[in-house]
Design a protein around this motif. Sequence first.
Motif, PDB file in Angstrom:
ATOM      1  N   ALA A  95       0.862  -1.179   0.000  1.00  0.00           N
ATOM      2  CA  ALA A  95       0.000   0.000   0.000  1.00  0.00           C
ATOM      3  C   ALA A  95       0.894   1.223   0.000  1.00  0.00           C
ATOM      4  O   ALA A  95       1.951   1.225   0.641  1.00  0.00           O
ATOM      5  CB  ALA A  95      -0.905   0.005   1.228  1.00  0.00           C
ATOM      6  N   GLN A  96       0.465   2.258  -0.725  1.00  0.00           N
ATOM      7  CA  GLN A  96       1.210   3.502  -0.669  1.00  0.00           C
ATOM      8  C   GLN A  96       1.312   3.925   0.786  1.00  0.00           C
ATOM      9  O   GLN A  96       0.349   3.793   1.559  1.00  0.00           O
ATOM     10  CB  GLN A  96       0.527   4.584  -1.503  1.00  0.00           C
ATOM     11  CG  GLN A  96       0.857   4.502  -2.961  1.00  0.00           C
ATOM     12  CD  GLN A  96       0.342   5.695  -3.753  1.00  0.00           C
ATOM     13  OE1 GLN A  96      -0.063   5.507  -4.875  1.00  0.00           O
ATOM     14  NE2 GLN A  96       0.353   6.893  -3.207  1.00  0.00           N
TER      15      GLN A  96
ATOM     16  N   ASN B  71      -3.284   0.836   4.793  1.00  0.00           N
ATOM     17  CA  ASN B  71      -2.247   0.381   5.721  1.00  0.00           C
ATOM     18  C   ASN B  71      -2.860  -0.106   7.031  1.00  0.00           C
ATOM     19  O   ASN B  71      -2.430  -1.118   7.581  1.00  0.00           O
ATOM     20  CB  ASN B  71      -1.234   1.508   5.978  1.00  0.00           C
ATOM     21  CG  ASN B  71      -0.259   1.660   4.833  1.00  0.00           C
ATOM     22  OD1 ASN B  71       0.682   0.897   4.699  1.00  0.00           O
ATOM     23  ND2 ASN B  71      -0.495   2.656   3.986  1.00  0.00           N
ATOM     24  N   LYS B  72      -3.881   0.583   7.504  1.00  0.00           N
ATOM     25  CA  LYS B  72      -4.564   0.178   8.741  1.00  0.00           C
ATOM     26  C   LYS B  72      -5.231  -1.192   8.567  1.00  0.00           C
ATOM     27  O   LYS B  72      -5.144  -2.056   9.446  1.00  0.00           O
ATOM     28  CB  LYS B  72      -5.602   1.237   9.127  1.00  0.00           C
ATOM     29  CG  LYS B  72      -6.343   0.921  10.398  1.00  0.00           C
ATOM     30  CD  LYS B  72      -7.345   2.025  10.739  1.00  0.00           C
ATOM     31  CE  LYS B  72      -8.138   1.671  11.974  1.00  0.00           C
ATOM     32  NZ  LYS B  72      -9.138   2.692  12.288  1.00  0.00           N
TER      33      LYS B  72
ATOM     34  N   GLY C  92       7.006   5.941  -8.698  1.00  0.00           N
ATOM     35  CA  GLY C  92       7.379   7.179  -8.038  1.00  0.00           C
ATOM     36  C   GLY C  92       6.778   7.385  -6.665  1.00  0.00           C
ATOM     37  O   GLY C  92       6.932   8.454  -6.071  1.00  0.00           O
ATOM     38  N   ASN C  93       6.080   6.387  -6.140  1.00  0.00           N
ATOM     39  CA  ASN C  93       5.436   6.495  -4.831  1.00  0.00           C
ATOM     40  C   ASN C  93       6.077   5.554  -3.824  1.00  0.00           C
ATOM     41  O   ASN C  93       6.381   4.403  -4.148  1.00  0.00           O
ATOM     42  CB  ASN C  93       3.941   6.148  -4.934  1.00  0.00           C
ATOM     43  CG  ASN C  93       3.206   7.115  -5.816  1.00  0.00           C
ATOM     44  OD1 ASN C  93       3.158   8.306  -5.552  1.00  0.00           O
ATOM     45  ND2 ASN C  93       2.637   6.611  -6.898  1.00  0.00           N
TER      46      ASN C  93
ATOM     47  N   ASN D 143       4.528   0.695   1.292  1.00  0.00           N
ATOM     48  CA  ASN D 143       4.846  -0.235   2.378  1.00  0.00           C
ATOM     49  C   ASN D 143       4.624  -1.652   1.880  1.00  0.00           C
ATOM     50  O   ASN D 143       3.659  -1.929   1.172  1.00  0.00           O
ATOM     51  CB  ASN D 143       3.966   0.040   3.602  1.00  0.00           C
ATOM     52  CG  ASN D 143       4.272   1.372   4.235  1.00  0.00           C
ATOM     53  OD1 ASN D 143       5.402   1.847   4.199  1.00  0.00           O
ATOM     54  ND2 ASN D 143       3.260   1.992   4.817  1.00  0.00           N
ATOM     55  N   TRP D 144       5.530  -2.541   2.265  1.00  0.00           N
ATOM     56  CA  TRP D 144       5.487  -3.946   1.882  1.00  0.00           C
ATOM     57  C   TRP D 144       5.057  -4.763   3.092  1.00  0.00           C
ATOM     58  O   TRP D 144       5.570  -4.588   4.188  1.00  0.00           O
ATOM     59  CB  TRP D 144       6.865  -4.385   1.401  1.00  0.00           C
ATOM     60  CG  TRP D 144       6.986  -5.815   1.021  1.00  0.00           C
ATOM     61  CD1 TRP D 144       7.673  -6.793   1.692  1.00  0.00           C
ATOM     62  CD2 TRP D 144       6.425  -6.447  -0.125  1.00  0.00           C
ATOM     63  NE1 TRP D 144       7.556  -7.987   1.036  1.00  0.00           N
ATOM     64  CE2 TRP D 144       6.801  -7.803  -0.089  1.00  0.00           C
ATOM     65  CE3 TRP D 144       5.629  -5.997  -1.178  1.00  0.00           C
ATOM     66  CZ2 TRP D 144       6.421  -8.714  -1.061  1.00  0.00           C
ATOM     67  CZ3 TRP D 144       5.248  -6.905  -2.145  1.00  0.00           C
ATOM     68  CH2 TRP D 144       5.639  -8.238  -2.086  1.00  0.00           C
ATOM     69  N   TYR D 145       4.090  -5.661   2.892  1.00  0.00           N
ATOM     70  CA  TYR D 145       3.540  -6.484   3.972  1.00  0.00           C
ATOM     71  C   TYR D 145       3.659  -7.956   3.639  1.00  0.00           C
ATOM     72  O   TYR D 145       3.646  -8.335   2.464  1.00  0.00           O
ATOM     73  CB  TYR D 145       2.055  -6.151   4.198  1.00  0.00           C
ATOM     74  CG  TYR D 145       1.824  -4.783   4.759  1.00  0.00           C
ATOM     75  CD1 TYR D 145       1.785  -4.577   6.132  1.00  0.00           C
ATOM     76  CD2 TYR D 145       1.640  -3.688   3.925  1.00  0.00           C
ATOM     77  CE1 TYR D 145       1.578  -3.320   6.663  1.00  0.00           C
ATOM     78  CE2 TYR D 145       1.431  -2.420   4.447  1.00  0.00           C
ATOM     79  CZ  TYR D 145       1.398  -2.240   5.813  1.00  0.00           C
ATOM     80  OH  TYR D 145       1.192  -0.992   6.338  1.00  0.00           O
TER      81      TYR D 145
END
Length: 174
Positions: free
Chosen positions: A135-136, A143-144, A161-162, A165-167
């Motif tokens: 998610a950006q 993200n939540k 270009g953004n 986050n990697w999960y």
Amino acid sequence: MTHLIETARLYLRQLFLTDAHDMFEMDSNPKVHRFLGNKPVTSIEQSRSIIENILQQHQDYGVGRLAMILKSTDEFIGWSGLKYEREVRKELNYYDLGYRLKEEFWGKGYATESAIASLKYGFTSLKLKEINACAQSDHMVSNKILKKIGMIQDGTFIFDGNLCNWYKVFNQAL
């Protein structure tokens, strides 16, 4: 099998070309695409092409995004599910969890509900060892949700270009 996954309020089923109008309604909304590169679709043909791509993913990999249907009304409200991903993080091949909803269905818990069910399906039915998501970093809601369903943030990366986050989450049954 009509419904691959069922939750308290949702059915997740294969997408059909007849879903193109609903997909267009969702994906032509600029607010829906705010954290997706700001590239909403502009034609029903684009929506049909997206569905054809998803159907091909099902054929090629045995998994792909699913239509999210509200049980109480039998209405298409978005899509959710797993996808074998090779584009976002080109250095990896992985199973990606994702979801997207029509704007009027935001904030009602459907993304969380479908994501939990998709993880369960991936681990129990598909016997996957690991499922990932991204998610950006500035998309607070997504993200939540990913943290809420038990995914662990494992770094960041740049996509289009953004900062993203990697999960990841592992099958605890193994």
